[in-house]
Design a protein around this motif. Structure first.
Motif, PDB file in Angstrom:
ATOM      1  N   VAL A  13      11.605  14.798 -15.025  1.00 53.27           N
ATOM      2  CA  VAL A  13      10.546  14.095 -15.459  1.00 53.27           C
ATOM      3  C   VAL A  13      11.082  12.651 -15.529  1.00 53.27           C
ATOM      4  O   VAL A  13      10.118  11.411 -15.315  1.00 53.27           O
ATOM      5  N   CYS A  14      12.550  12.688 -16.111  1.00 55.01           N
ATOM      6  CA  CYS A  14      12.506  11.417 -15.807  1.00 55.01           C
ATOM      7  C   CYS A  14      13.254  10.691 -14.704  1.00 55.01           C
ATOM      8  O   CYS A  14      12.338   9.211 -14.422  1.00 55.01           O
ATOM      9  N   LEU A  15      13.579  11.494 -13.891  1.00 56.85           N
ATOM     10  CA  LEU A  15      13.739  11.270 -12.324  1.00 56.85           C
ATOM     11  C   LEU A  15      12.210  10.804 -12.070  1.00 56.85           C
ATOM     12  O   LEU A  15      12.330   9.233 -11.304  1.00 56.85           O
ATOM     13  N   TRP A  16      11.387  11.919 -11.949  1.00 56.14           N
ATOM     14  CA  TRP A  16       9.716  11.339 -11.753  1.00 56.14           C
ATOM     15  C   TRP A  16       8.937   9.945 -11.622  1.00 56.14           C
ATOM     16  O   TRP A  16       9.253   9.287 -11.342  1.00 56.14           O
ATOM     17  N   ASN A  17       9.425   9.882 -13.080  1.00 54.04           N
ATOM     18  CA  ASN A  17       8.520   8.995 -14.162  1.00 54.04           C
ATOM     19  C   ASN A  17       9.287   7.490 -13.341  1.00 54.04           C
ATOM     20  O   ASN A  17       9.009   6.914 -13.454  1.00 54.04           O
ATOM     21  N   LEU A  18      10.806   7.833 -13.623  1.00 60.72           N
ATOM     22  CA  LEU A  18      11.565   6.350 -13.185  1.00 60.72           C
ATOM     23  C   LEU A  18      11.072   6.072 -11.475  1.00 60.72           C
ATOM     24  O   LEU A  18      10.750   5.211 -11.555  1.00 60.72           O
ATOM     25  N   LEU A  19      10.895   7.105 -10.818  1.00 59.04           N
ATOM     26  CA  LEU A  19      10.749   6.861  -9.293  1.00 59.04           C
ATOM     27  C   LEU A  19       9.217   5.904  -9.364  1.00 59.04           C
ATOM     28  O   LEU A  19       9.326   5.019  -8.488  1.00 59.04           O
ATOM     29  N   ALA A  20       8.395   6.644 -10.007  1.00 57.87           N
ATOM     30  CA  ALA A  20       6.455   6.194  -9.912  1.00 57.87           C
ATOM     31  C   ALA A  20       6.602   4.521 -10.292  1.00 57.87           C
ATOM     32  O   ALA A  20       5.885   4.009 -10.006  1.00 57.87           O
ATOM     33  N   GLY A  21       7.651   4.717 -12.082  1.00 57.15           N
ATOM     34  CA  GLY A  21       7.281   3.123 -12.187  1.00 57.15           C
ATOM     35  C   GLY A  21       7.845   2.097 -11.398  1.00 57.15           C
ATOM     36  O   GLY A  21       7.979   1.227 -11.103  1.00 57.15           O
ATOM     37  N   GLY A  22       9.585   2.387 -10.664  1.00 58.31           N
ATOM     38  CA  GLY A  22       9.585   0.897 -10.113  1.00 58.31           C
ATOM     39  C   GLY A  22       9.223   1.057  -8.541  1.00 58.31           C
ATOM     40  O   GLY A  22       8.710  -0.203  -8.163  1.00 58.31           O
ATOM     41  N   PHE A  23       8.578   2.467  -7.937  1.00 56.53           N
ATOM     42  CA  PHE A  23       7.390   2.022  -6.595  1.00 56.53           C
ATOM     43  C   PHE A  23       6.397   0.356  -7.347  1.00 56.53           C
ATOM     44  O   PHE A  23       6.077  -0.075  -6.511  1.00 56.53           O
ATOM     45  N   ILE A  24       5.784   1.664  -8.780  1.00 58.38           N
ATOM     46  CA  ILE A  24       5.104   0.534  -8.177  1.00 58.38           C
ATOM     47  C   ILE A  24       5.240  -1.224  -9.131  1.00 58.38           C
ATOM     48  O   ILE A  24       4.206  -1.802  -8.885  1.00 58.38           O
ATOM     49  N   VAL A  25       6.786  -0.941  -9.389  1.00 57.87           N
ATOM     50  CA  VAL A  25       6.827  -2.725 -10.120  1.00 57.87           C
ATOM     51  C   VAL A  25       7.400  -3.066  -8.690  1.00 57.87           C
ATOM     52  O   VAL A  25       7.063  -4.605  -8.705  1.00 57.87           O
ATOM     53  N   LEU A  26       7.673  -2.208  -7.286  1.00 63.61           N
ATOM     54  CA  LEU A  26       8.036  -2.777  -6.327  1.00 63.61           C
ATOM     55  C   LEU A  26       6.774  -3.858  -5.675  1.00 63.61           C
ATOM     56  O   LEU A  26       6.995  -4.533  -5.148  1.00 63.61           O
TER      57      LEU A  26
ATOM     58  N   ILE B   8       0.319  -0.827  -0.106  1.00 64.08           N
ATOM     59  CA  ILE B   8      -0.028  -0.025  -0.094  1.00 64.08           C
ATOM     60  C   ILE B   8       0.476   1.250  -0.345  1.00 64.08           C
ATOM     61  O   ILE B   8       0.523   2.304  -1.113  1.00 64.08           O
ATOM     62  N   MET B   9       2.153   1.288   0.679  1.00 68.26           N
ATOM     63  CA  MET B   9       2.963   2.250   0.919  1.00 68.26           C
ATOM     64  C   MET B   9       3.635   2.502  -0.616  1.00 68.26           C
ATOM     65  O   MET B   9       3.835   3.454  -0.890  1.00 68.26           O
ATOM     66  N   PHE B  10       3.588   1.609  -1.218  1.00 69.09           N
ATOM     67  CA  PHE B  10       4.315   1.638  -2.263  1.00 69.09           C
ATOM     68  C   PHE B  10       3.892   2.275  -4.001  1.00 69.09           C
ATOM     69  O   PHE B  10       3.911   3.461  -4.518  1.00 69.09           O
ATOM     70  N   LEU B  11       2.756   1.599  -3.674  1.00 67.94           N
ATOM     71  CA  LEU B  11       1.807   2.522  -4.649  1.00 67.94           C
ATOM     72  C   LEU B  11       0.872   3.888  -4.267  1.00 67.94           C
ATOM     73  O   LEU B  11       1.054   5.220  -5.114  1.00 67.94           O
ATOM     74  N   CYS B  12       1.291   4.283  -2.679  1.00 68.49           N
ATOM     75  CA  CYS B  12       0.865   5.871  -2.822  1.00 68.49           C
ATOM     76  C   CYS B  12       1.890   6.868  -2.939  1.00 68.49           C
ATOM     77  O   CYS B  12       1.709   7.412  -3.258  1.00 68.49           O
ATOM     78  N   VAL B  13       3.213   6.398  -2.600  1.00 72.02           N
ATOM     79  CA  VAL B  13       4.573   6.707  -3.470  1.00 72.02           C
ATOM     80  C   VAL B  13       4.954   7.064  -4.439  1.00 72.02           C
ATOM     81  O   VAL B  13       4.899   8.024  -5.200  1.00 72.02           O
ATOM     82  N   ALA B  14       4.168   5.693  -5.541  1.00 73.10           N
ATOM     83  CA  ALA B  14       4.061   6.054  -6.492  1.00 73.10           C
ATOM     84  C   ALA B  14       3.616   7.457  -7.115  1.00 73.10           C
ATOM     85  O   ALA B  14       2.844   7.872  -7.688  1.00 73.10           O
ATOM     86  N   ILE B  15       1.657   7.005  -6.701  1.00 70.56           N
ATOM     87  CA  ILE B  15       0.602   8.177  -6.831  1.00 70.56           C
ATOM     88  C   ILE B  15       0.967   9.247  -6.516  1.00 70.56           C
ATOM     89  O   ILE B  15       1.391   9.967  -7.392  1.00 70.56           O
ATOM     90  N   PHE B  16       2.294   9.603  -5.595  1.00 69.27           N
ATOM     91  CA  PHE B  16       3.336  11.029  -5.268  1.00 69.27           C
ATOM     92  C   PHE B  16       3.586  11.352  -6.800  1.00 69.27           C
ATOM     93  O   PHE B  16       4.191  12.524  -7.211  1.00 69.27           O
ATOM     94  N   PHE B  17       4.551  10.286  -6.790  1.00 67.98           N
ATOM     95  CA  PHE B  17       5.336  10.780  -8.073  1.00 67.98           C
ATOM     96  C   PHE B  17       4.934  10.554  -9.281  1.00 67.98           C
ATOM     97  O   PHE B  17       5.389  11.722 -10.305  1.00 67.98           O
TER      98      PHE B  17
END
Length: 232
Positions: free
Chosen positions: A137-150, A102-111
């Motif tokens: 923009v690359c950094l935020w997309n990389l973080l968002a996608g990474g947390f979703i994968v996690l 749940i936390m990973f998805l919440c962080v992904a929503i933020f990014f």
């Protein structure tokens, strides 16, 4: 001001980031991450049920991150019951892993929202700081996608390694024991996968926006003025 081509790419990237945000929110709020078929083993063993009779002991279950439902089939007809993960059932599950999903998805929503804002900024003007430009923009997309994968990987680990479906099916079952016959990842799970893919597409769009295409130069023909042209 960015060129028309870059404006289009960043506008498209902002739209994709917003769609990713919607996908995660819908996935978290919908109780269908996993569906399965459950066999009432205790009831089937009591009557020594054979293959044709096992149908009377096979029920269904589905659940998400916060709630779900199951149909118990123990030989006396189906009985539907609904359940919530919080606050009681989570004690029977791997609490840390479930909360991490749940936390990973919440962080992904933020990014995803941060990426959305930065894409709009780059579509309107050229930022004077590098972190606000394509690199950011690359950094935020990389973080968002990474947390979703996690989150997706953690959920798969909870299902396959920690037997999440079996734990939920046997919650508060003192008499009957249920075994899992079939498990299937449902639409909400794949929405998260689609969201991670959307951020990967954004990274591709931003990479394309950094390509400098050669400008086509048109040669102006020099006018050859002759004596006859002057006469006329």
């Amino acid at each position: 001001m960015p060129g028309c081509f870059k404006k289009t790419l960043f506008a498209l990237a902002s739209l994709i980031s917003f769609v990713s945000f919607i996908l995660i929110v819908v996935a978290m709020g919908t109780p269908k991450w996993m569906t399965g078929k459950i066999l009432c083993k205790t009831g089937a063993d009591l009557v020594n049920a054979t293959d044709p009779e096992l149908v009377k002991f096979i029920g269904e279950i589905y659940y998400g991150l916060f709630q779900g439902s199951k149909i118990r089939q123990c030989g006396l007809g189906g009985r539907r019951s609904k359940f919530t993960i919080f606050p009681h059932m989570v004690k029977k599950l791997n609490t840390g892993l479930h909360v991490m999903i749940i936390m990973f998805l919440c962080v992904a929503i933020f990014f995803s929202l941060v990426s959305f804002g930065f894409c709009i900024l780059n579509a309107i003007k050229v930022p004077y700081r590098a972190i606000k430009g394509p690199a950011g923009v690359c950094l935020w997309n990389l973080l968002a996608g990474g947390f979703i994968v996690l989150a997706v990987t953690s959920f798969m680990a909870a299902v396959k390694l920690h037997h999440l479906t079996e734990r939920i099916a046997n919650f508060r079952e003192n008499v009957f024991q249920f075994v899992i016959l079939e498990e299937r990842f449902e639409n909400c799970f794949w929405l998260c996968v689609a969201s991670a893919t959307a951020h990967a597409v954004n990274l591709l769009l931003i990479a394309i926006s950094g390509i400098r295409f050669p400008k086509i130069k048109t040669k102006t023909e020099e006018a050859n003025v002759t004596a006859e042209d002057i006469m006329y």
